[in-house]
Design an enzyme around this catalytic site. Structure first.
Site, PDB file in Angstrom:
ATOM      1  CB  CYS A  39       2.382  13.169 -40.849  1.00  0.00           C
ATOM      2  SG  CYS A  39       3.148  13.939 -42.305  1.00  0.00           S
ATOM      3  CB  SER A  41       1.975  17.433 -42.965  1.00  0.00           C
ATOM      4  OG  SER A  41       2.928  17.072 -43.936  1.00  0.00           O
ATOM      5  CG  HIS A  44       4.134  22.404 -40.924  1.00  0.00           C
ATOM      6  ND1 HIS A  44       5.230  23.187 -40.643  1.00  0.00           N
ATOM      7  CD2 HIS A  44       4.596  21.365 -41.663  1.00  0.00           C
ATOM      8  CE1 HIS A  44       6.313  22.649 -41.188  1.00  0.00           C
ATOM      9  NE2 HIS A  44       5.948  21.540 -41.815  1.00  0.00           N
ATOM     10  CG  HIS A  60      -2.383  13.566 -42.853  1.00  0.00           C
ATOM     11  ND1 HIS A  60      -1.812  14.450 -41.963  1.00  0.00           N
ATOM     12  CD2 HIS A  60      -1.392  13.127 -43.644  1.00  0.00           C
ATOM     13  CE1 HIS A  60      -0.522  14.544 -42.215  1.00  0.00           C
ATOM     14  NE2 HIS A  60      -0.236  13.739 -43.225  1.00  0.00           N
ATOM     15  CB  CYS A 164       0.909  10.692 -45.269  1.00  0.00           C
ATOM     16  SG  CYS A 164       1.692  12.303 -45.531  1.00  0.00           S
TER      17      CYS A 164
END
Length: 363
Positions: A39, A41, A44, A60, A164
């Site tokens: 992902c 995310s 980042h 995750h 997610c």
């Protein structure tokens, strides 16, 4: 020993190392990881855009099989197929009891300060658990309120991305926006989350679904997943095109990439009374807003962390949608890779021309 991909320093590649995963505490679940999606995310944190205590294990978006449970666990049992979700919930705070579980800060789902860490390196150094999960690991140890049992018929390499991308995208359509049949939807950014949003908008019966992305390959995927129209998000007149295609602007514009320019495009695409929903992780110093005329036109702007999900209910339903042929996860999964290919997977993600890469453990 358990293999995991560990971030030791922001901006540096993940390293595959041995770790030790503790036995489950009273409300904890030990999961043998089957698959985990890559992902944006996590990127980042890996790149240091968002801070996190290190060393840490990212990841995750996972699915696996329960191999042990704590003494007080009641929600899953050994042998269950499960999907994990980063929006772990305590079950008793104001957010939880008022039905806004995705806003729960989840403090009670972590081990308290001073307790034995869930994960350590082989020399005993504690490893920080990223987003309550740390799923780039052959074994997970999570609170029972960070996972949910699913239909055992569900392929786990597809189930992983529900944790997610699909929960966020579909949750935004069904929960945060409550799209009703016939309403118009624009989705800015056609990565995993954006594509799931488009697919969910189709399931919800949206009248027109306009996908905006600069990559032709992503726009093609968007059409396959239910978009009725596509627009180059980098075109100077992208907002004008969306307004014309929707005959005055869309009811819902959903930003799914995390760029200020994408958020601006979402706002500019709205009709009077429309709502812009921001899903992407913006740079921490950025702000997104509405102009005076937007406010006078009744336009609204909202965030929707993890799609405003209630994942113990939502994820099994999304699994059912897939098994019934309504939810197209096969198109969203671009490739499956090994754990030791995780860095290459993120380099591929940065190119921006494909959807989701999924790590498959012990294929």
């Amino acid at each position: 020993m358990t293999k995991a991909a560990i971030l030791f320093e922001a901006g540096k590649p993940l390293q595959i190392e041995d770790i030790i995963v503790d036995n489950p505490g009273p409300h904890e679940v030990r999961i043998r990881t089957a698959a985990c999606g890559l992902c944006h995310s996590d990127l980042h944190f890996i790149e240091g855009t968002y801070p996190h205590a290190l060393p840490a294990i990212p990841g995750h978006e996972a699915a696996g099989i329960v191999e042990a449970v704590g003494s007080e666990v009641t929600t899953v049992k050994v042998g269950d197929a499960v999907v994990t979700c980063l929006s772990a919930f305590c079950g008793h705070c104001e957010f939880c009891v008022s039905g806004r579980m995705s806003l729960c800060l989840g403090g009670d789902t972590r081990r308290p300060a001073g307790a034995k860490p869930r994960i350590t390196l082989t020399d005993g150094t504690p490893v920080n658990q990223m987003l309550n999960l740390s799923a780039f690991s052959e074994v997970l140890l999570v609170h029972e309120h960070a996972c949910v049992a699913i239909d055992p018929e569900m392929p786990l390499d597809r189930a992983a991305i529900i944790g997610c991308a699909v929960t966020t995208g579909a949750g935004t359509i069904f929960n945060a926006c409550k799209v009703t049949p016939g309403e118009t939807v624009a989705v800015v950014g056609c990565g995993g989350v954006g594509l799931a949003t488009i697919n969910a908008a189709k399931i919800a019966g949206a009248g027109r679904i306009i996908a905006a992305d600069p990559m032709p390959e992503k726009r093609e995927l968007a059409m396959k997943l239910g978009a009725t129209d596509v627009v180059d998000a980098f075109a100077d007149d992208a907002a004008k095109q969306i307004v014309e295609l929707s005959k005055g602007g869309v009811d819902h514009a959903i930003e799914a990439v995390g760029r200020p320019a994408s958020a601006k495009l979402a706002v500019q695409s709205l009709r009077r009374g429309g709502t812009a929903t921001i899903l992407g992780m913006m740079p921490l110093n950025e702000q997104v807003g509405l102009g005076a005329m937007d406010l006078l036109s009744g336009k609204k702007l909202q965030g929707a962390i993890m799609g405003g999900n209630r994942f113990p209910v939502d994820i099994p339903r999304l699994v059912d949608f897939y098994l019934r042929g309504l939810l197209d996860l096969d198109t969203i999964v671009a490739e499956t890779i090994r754990l030791d290919q995780v860095n290459e997977g993120y380099e591929s993600m940065k190119k921006g021309d494909a959807a989701r890469s999924v790590i498959v453990f012990n294929p």
